[in-house]
Design an enzyme around this catalytic site. Structure first.
Site, PDB file in Angstrom:
ATOM      1  N   LYS A  35    -145.880 -14.953  67.872  1.00 53.96           N
ATOM      2  CA  LYS A  35    -145.678 -16.266  68.503  1.00 53.96           C
ATOM      3  C   LYS A  35    -144.974 -16.122  69.848  1.00 53.96           C
ATOM      4  O   LYS A  35    -145.407 -16.669  70.849  1.00 53.96           O
ATOM      5  CB  LYS A  35    -144.811 -17.173  67.596  1.00 53.96           C
ATOM      6  CG  LYS A  35    -145.477 -17.548  66.293  1.00 53.96           C
ATOM      7  CD  LYS A  35    -144.642 -18.540  65.508  1.00 53.96           C
ATOM      8  CE  LYS A  35    -143.304 -17.980  65.043  1.00 53.96           C
ATOM      9  NZ  LYS A  35    -143.399 -16.844  64.123  1.00 53.96           N
ATOM     10  N   THR A  36    -143.880 -15.363  69.836  1.00 55.33           N
ATOM     11  CA  THR A  36    -143.124 -15.219  71.082  1.00 55.33           C
ATOM     12  C   THR A  36    -143.939 -14.433  72.100  1.00 55.33           C
ATOM     13  O   THR A  36    -143.940 -14.746  73.290  1.00 55.33           O
ATOM     14  CB  THR A  36    -141.764 -14.542  70.806  1.00 55.33           C
ATOM     15  OG1 THR A  36    -141.109 -15.285  69.783  1.00 55.33           O
ATOM     16  CG2 THR A  36    -140.891 -14.499  72.028  1.00 55.33           C
ATOM     17  N   ASP A  72    -139.795 -22.148  72.113  1.00 57.35           N
ATOM     18  CA  ASP A  72    -139.909 -21.190  71.003  1.00 57.35           C
ATOM     19  C   ASP A  72    -138.992 -21.671  69.878  1.00 57.35           C
ATOM     20  O   ASP A  72    -138.023 -22.392  70.130  1.00 57.35           O
ATOM     21  CB  ASP A  72    -139.469 -19.796  71.492  1.00 57.35           C
ATOM     22  CG  ASP A  72    -140.036 -18.694  70.597  1.00 57.35           C
ATOM     23  OD1 ASP A  72    -140.710 -19.007  69.597  1.00 57.35           O
ATOM     24  OD2 ASP A  72    -139.802 -17.501  70.904  1.00 57.35           O
ATOM     25  N   GLU A  73    -139.276 -21.277  68.653  1.00 60.06           N
ATOM     26  CA  GLU A  73    -138.428 -21.635  67.494  1.00 60.06           C
ATOM     27  C   GLU A  73    -138.267 -23.151  67.377  1.00 60.06           C
ATOM     28  O   GLU A  73    -137.167 -23.654  67.112  1.00 60.06           O
ATOM     29  CB  GLU A  73    -137.030 -20.981  67.626  1.00 60.06           C
ATOM     30  CG  GLU A  73    -137.040 -19.515  67.981  1.00 60.06           C
ATOM     31  CD  GLU A  73    -137.202 -18.613  66.766  1.00 60.06           C
ATOM     32  OE1 GLU A  73    -137.392 -19.118  65.650  1.00 60.06           O
ATOM     33  OE2 GLU A  73    -137.175 -17.375  66.968  1.00 60.06           O
ATOM     34  N   GLN A  93    -138.868 -20.674  58.771  1.00 58.07           N
ATOM     35  CA  GLN A  93    -137.691 -20.097  59.418  1.00 58.07           C
ATOM     36  C   GLN A  93    -136.729 -21.163  59.927  1.00 58.07           C
ATOM     37  O   GLN A  93    -135.898 -20.898  60.790  1.00 58.07           O
ATOM     38  CB  GLN A  93    -138.117 -19.187  60.571  1.00 58.07           C
ATOM     39  CG  GLN A  93    -138.870 -17.956  60.093  1.00 58.07           C
ATOM     40  CD  GLN A  93    -139.139 -16.995  61.241  1.00 58.07           C
ATOM     41  OE1 GLN A  93    -138.225 -16.396  61.787  1.00 58.07           O
ATOM     42  NE2 GLN A  93    -140.399 -16.849  61.608  1.00 58.07           N
ATOM     43  N   ARG A 143    -136.918  -9.433  59.883  1.00 59.25           N
ATOM     44  CA  ARG A 143    -136.509  -8.764  61.128  1.00 59.25           C
ATOM     45  C   ARG A 143    -136.858  -7.282  61.083  1.00 59.25           C
ATOM     46  O   ARG A 143    -136.886  -6.610  62.101  1.00 59.25           O
ATOM     47  CB  ARG A 143    -134.986  -8.863  61.362  1.00 59.25           C
ATOM     48  CG  ARG A 143    -134.359 -10.235  61.510  1.00 59.25           C
ATOM     49  CD  ARG A 143    -135.058 -11.095  62.505  1.00 59.25           C
ATOM     50  NE  ARG A 143    -136.047 -11.938  61.846  1.00 59.25           N
ATOM     51  CZ  ARG A 143    -137.097 -12.469  62.474  1.00 59.25           C
ATOM     52  NH1 ARG A 143    -137.306 -12.252  63.736  1.00 59.25           N
ATOM     53  NH2 ARG A 143    -137.968 -13.221  61.829  1.00 59.25           N
TER      54      ARG A 143
HETATM   55  P1  ATP Z   1    -140.620 -14.421  64.787  1.00 61.93           P
HETATM   56  O1  ATP Z   1    -141.188 -15.479  63.904  1.00 61.93           O
HETATM   57  O2  ATP Z   1    -139.756 -13.496  64.043  1.00 61.93           O
HETATM   58  O3  ATP Z   1    -140.008 -14.993  66.017  1.00 61.93           O
HETATM   59  P2  ATP Z   1    -142.988 -13.881  66.305  1.00 61.93           P
HETATM   60  O4  ATP Z   1    -144.105 -14.588  65.638  1.00 61.93           O
HETATM   61  O5  ATP Z   1    -142.426 -14.509  67.501  1.00 61.93           O
HETATM   62  O6  ATP Z   1    -141.871 -13.525  65.251  1.00 61.93           O
HETATM   63  P3  ATP Z   1    -143.305 -11.577  67.992  1.00 61.93           P
HETATM   64  O7  ATP Z   1    -141.890 -11.220  68.101  1.00 61.93           O
HETATM   65  O8  ATP Z   1    -143.978 -12.227  69.146  1.00 61.93           O
HETATM   66  O9  ATP Z   1    -143.530 -12.434  66.656  1.00 61.93           O
HETATM   67  O10 ATP Z   1    -144.169 -10.302  67.592  1.00 61.93           O
HETATM   68  C1  ATP Z   1    -143.788  -9.431  66.540  1.00 61.93           C
HETATM   69  C2  ATP Z   1    -144.155  -8.009  66.877  1.00 61.93           C
HETATM   70  O11 ATP Z   1    -145.551  -7.836  66.767  1.00 61.93           O
HETATM   71  C3  ATP Z   1    -143.769  -7.610  68.286  1.00 61.93           C
HETATM   72  O12 ATP Z   1    -143.328  -6.280  68.272  1.00 61.93           O
HETATM   73  C4  ATP Z   1    -145.077  -7.749  69.040  1.00 61.93           C
HETATM   74  O13 ATP Z   1    -145.117  -6.905  70.175  1.00 61.93           O
HETATM   75  C5  ATP Z   1    -146.083  -7.303  67.972  1.00 61.93           C
HETATM   76  N1  ATP Z   1    -147.429  -7.888  68.181  1.00 61.93           N
HETATM   77  C6  ATP Z   1    -147.754  -9.186  68.240  1.00 61.93           C
HETATM   78  N2  ATP Z   1    -149.093  -9.347  68.402  1.00 61.93           N
HETATM   79  C7  ATP Z   1    -149.617  -8.111  68.441  1.00 61.93           C
HETATM   80  C8  ATP Z   1    -150.947  -7.594  68.583  1.00 61.93           C
HETATM   81  N3  ATP Z   1    -152.015  -8.380  68.722  1.00 61.93           N
HETATM   82  N4  ATP Z   1    -151.101  -6.245  68.554  1.00 61.93           N
HETATM   83  C9  ATP Z   1    -150.042  -5.430  68.394  1.00 61.93           C
HETATM   84  N5  ATP Z   1    -148.768  -5.844  68.260  1.00 61.93           N
HETATM   85  C10 ATP Z   1    -148.558  -7.169  68.279  1.00 61.93           C
HETATM   86 MG    MG Z   2    -140.476 -15.187  67.917  1.00 62.57          MG
END
Ligand code: ATP
Ligand code: MG
Length: 730
Positions: free
Chosen positions: A35-36, A220-221, A253, A621
């Site tokens: 997402k981020t 975000d969040e 979350q 995490r």
């Molecule tokens: P959270 O809910 O904990 O905030 P999030 O959904 O924001 O998580 P991110 O932090 O954006 O998730 O991504 C999680 C990890 O997965 C990061 O290390 C990111 O670089 C990796 N990632 C995300 N998408 C891909 C992809 N398509 N290919 C490879 N790695 C990815």
């Molecule tokens: Mg995130």
């Protein structure tokens, strides 16, 4: 355009989000699904492909650390300084702070307004209780604080519940509190957003400026926004200026319900905003399949979820270790030894490792043991550093110098170091202040006008104090910030006081903390000068470094650790709340015990669900390895108690777990009495007794047919009581 492919390595859904035409988007997905990452790429896409000005972008998240991370990652995608300096990225609170510094007049604040934290709030409440002759046994300070904060977060309305004497008095306390803040020119942390909302609501011209500017709002969040934040976003959004919003969130979350966060804001956004397109992400890229399975299973115990899927292509990875420790020292040593053996010996960098805990206070023993093992660590988040007594003292001096009307600071330091101003004199100053509606500073002047008001010793002691503060104030005019602080520490007598302790107690932590504080000021000045050339639209004219620094100590407390960061090799310690949005190769979560996690104040179902979401945040995490620990015994509430394993451990799938016990080489899960107790009572549970009233369970003894409970009642009496005499649990 910079030679980067903004869609590189993304899956089809992620690509869709990044490259979608400008429109309102809602991205809903589980932890670690990117997402981020897509939010960051989307911002770059808006600039490069949609030709949006960097100035039109407002990106908001919830913690300072997450904001810093967002900033670094977006900046790496941008090409020139104009782009880098004109995007606005930060937390809701920091955004509010900047705008209020600029538009303070429009919301009735004064130029030097200060932000106060919960410590200061409590001092003010105590004073009001005294003024209104209300007993703090009946009106617990914590409850009043909660009441005040709930009003600020728009959860309560002060004039709604005047149905009995208790509530009428609460409402009176609130009104007193508000007028006190006004006179002393302070606002509390929660109020920042409240004021920002008021600023926009009551000043259409100002609102228009920012509506015109921020045509792209990305949050975000989002699951953790509260009512007032939601309303603020709604105000800033203006169809006629073609504003578009991208919201990113995960209902699983949501961990700030206690601060008024509403998961329902997600549904509201879908209903109340124009043509929102919702996109779900389902693949987790962060964690091994074991970690993800554990997280998915745990969160499945919650009800009322938006049913999202989350899967991974990753290998099983290591099993999740659950360590059963003898006590909290053994718990910390287990981790320290593990780090020594598995990480330091192999020269692996430490900063990919994190120890997470439910409550800030759990860090103390971890710190002690990490120091013993010479393992570098760093504590994030919270305001621990600024909570320390010596820092509070110097901050109070600086605040009083900056604003004579800051009563809580005045009260804190009037006799620190000891200068012969006792409680009688202070109470007299307060009495006059209350009688004539003066601040303590002005009340002191009143008392110094006539030599007969105070006895000779008190008169001269007070006079000396006032002269000292006035001298320090005059001294600040042409000095650098760090010099102001150094001199204040010296002339106030704080340095001598702590230095003396340092000689006698052979403990120089306090002096080191003061030095660290001066470092923080230096770092702040450097950053501020860089910042002044930035952000045309938000430039703060006539920057008052001291005032700004004082407010920033609350907002950006992480600056303090900046120096350590250069070494870049330390294990990270933080609360699970502070870890939101971050990721680490290995994560340790300590204190997985009933009463700690879930927390002792969280035993109704709604709160347990929130605690479970918090556990879900903590677990997700971890990228490669996760260790959970709990103890047999622990020192709590000043007594050694038998711990009970957290129900959350019980909810994890056994096939993903490896149990290790403090009893060497025995690798069995101690059969805990949790299932039996589950139907009955927990340590930390609030219960009610006909004669003694409400209380909290400290100890449990399990008898054949019954349980014997040690309960601490609200009137502080501690008693052993058979559970069948407990009337009802709350
Ligand atoms: P959270 O809910 O904990 O905030 P999030 O959904 O924001 O998580 P991110 O932090 O954006 O998730 O991504 C999680 C990890 O997965 C990061 O290390 C990111 O670089 C990796 N990632 C995300 N998408 C891909 C992809 N398509 N290919 C490879 N790695 C990815
Ligand atoms: Mg995130």
């Amino acid at each position: 355009m910079k030679n980067i492919d903004l869609l590189k390595n993304l899956n089809s859904k992620q690509k869709e989000i990044v490259s979608e035409n400008r429109k309102n988007l809602l991205i809903l997905a589980g932890a670690g699904s990117g997402k981020t990452l897509v939010l960051i790429r989307r911002i770059a896409w808006l600039i490069y492909k949609e030709n949006c000005s960097p100035k039109s972008i407002l990106a908001v998240t919830f913690t300072n650390k997450a904001a810093k991370e967002l900033k670094t990652r977006i900046t790496s995608l941008l090409i020139n300084n104009f782009q880098k300096n004109n995007i606005w990225i930060g937390t809701f609170h920091s955004f509010a702070y900047y705008l209020l510094r600029k538009h303070y007049l429009n919301v009735g604040l004064t130029k030097n307004f200060q932000i106060i934290d919960s410590y200061d709030q409590k001092i003010i409440i105590k004073r009001i209780l005294k003024k209104l002759s209300l007993k703090d046994k009946i009106f617990s300070i914590e409850n009043i604080l909660k009441y005040i904060n709930n009003i600020k977060n728009n959860i309560l309305n002060n004039h709604f519940y005047k149905n009995n004497l208790y509530n009428i008095n609460l409402s009176k306390i609130y009104d007193e509190y508000q007028s006190f803040c006004k006179i002393t020119e302070v606002i509390d942390f929660n109020e920042l957003i409240f004021y920002l909302y008021k600023l926009f609501l009551n000043n259409p011209k100002i609102l228009k400026i920012y509506q015109k500017r921020f045509q792209n709002i990305l949050i975000d969040e989002f699951q953790d926004t509260n009512d007032i934040q939601y309303k603020f976003i709604s105000l800033l959004y203006n169809k006629h200026y073609n504003t578009k919003i991208v919201l990113v969130g995960d209902d699983d979350q949501s961990i700030y319900g206690w601060r008024g966060a509403k998961i329902n804001n997600i549904n509201r956004f879908l209903q109340e905003f124009d043509k929102v397109k919702m996109i779900l992400l389902e693949q987790n890229y962060r964690s091994t399949s074991n970690i993800l399975e554990v997280a998915n299973k745990l969160i499945s115990y919650n009800n009322n979820r938006l049913k999202k899927k989350l899967w991974t292509n990753a290998d099983n990875g290591d099993l999740i270790t659950i360590y059963y420790a003898l006590n909290e020292f053994d718990e910390a040593e287990y981790i320290a030894k593990y780090i020594k053996q598995k990480i330091l010996k192999k020269n692996i960098k430490l900063n990919n490792y994190a120890i997470l805990y439910r409550n800030n206070s759990q860090s103390r023993i971890l710190e002690e043991i990490l120091l013993k093992f010479s393992i570098p660590y760093k504590i994030y988040g919270g305001i621990q550093f600024f909570e320390r007594q010596e820092i509070k003292n110097i901050l109070s001096y600086l605040r009083l110098i900056s604003n004579y009307n800051d009563d809580s600071s005045f009260e804190r330091i009037i006799n620190i170091p000891k200068r012969g101003i006792g409680n009688t004199t202070l109470n007299y100053i307060k009495y006059i202040a209350n009688k004539y509606s003066l601040t303590l500073w002005k009340s002191s002047f009143f008392l110094l006008k006539n030599k007969n008001f105070l006895n000779k010793t008190s008169f001269y002691a007070l006079k000396k104090f006032i002269t000292l503060i006035t001298f320090l104030k005059n001294n600040i005019k042409h000095q650098s910030l760090s010099k102001i602080i150094k001199q204040t520490i010296k002339f106030s007598g704080l340095w001598d006081m702590y230095n003396k302790n340092c000689l006698f107690e052979k403990d120089n932590t306090k002096i080191n903390n003061l030095k660290e504080f001066i470092n923080a000021a230096k770092y702040f000045t450097k950053k501020k000068l860089q910042y002044k050339t930035k952000l045309n639209n938000l430039k703060i004219k006539d920057v008052n470094l001291l005032t700004d620094f004082l407010s920033q100590t609350l907002l950006l407390n992480e600056n303090i650790n900046k120096n350590n960061e250069k070494k870049n090799n330390y294990i990270q310690l933080m609360t699970i709340h502070a870890s939101k949005g971050l990721e680490f190769s290995e994560v340790f979560i300590v204190g997985m015990e009933e009463g700690i996690f879930p927390n002792k104040i969280s035993f109704d179902e709604k709160s347990i669900n929130e605690e479970r979401r918090l556990a879900y945040v903590g677990i997700t995490r971890a990228k490669k390895k996760l260790t959970l620990t709990y103890t047999k015994k622990r020192f709590l509430y000043g007594k050694e108690i038998n711990s009970i394993q957290s129900r959350f451990i019980n909810e994890l799938p056994q096939n993903c777990i490896k149990n290790i016990s403090y009893i060497q080489n025995i690798s069995v899960l101690p059969k805990k009495n949790y299932l039996f107790i589950k139907k009955k009572y927990f340590i930390g549970q609030m219960v009610y007794h006909k004669n003694f009233g409400q209380g909290i369970i400290l100890k449990i003894e399990i008898l054949k047919k019954n349980e014997k409970l040690q309960i601490k009642f609200d009137n502080t009496i501690i008693k052993w009581i058979m559970s069948n005499y407990i009337q009802s649990s709350i």
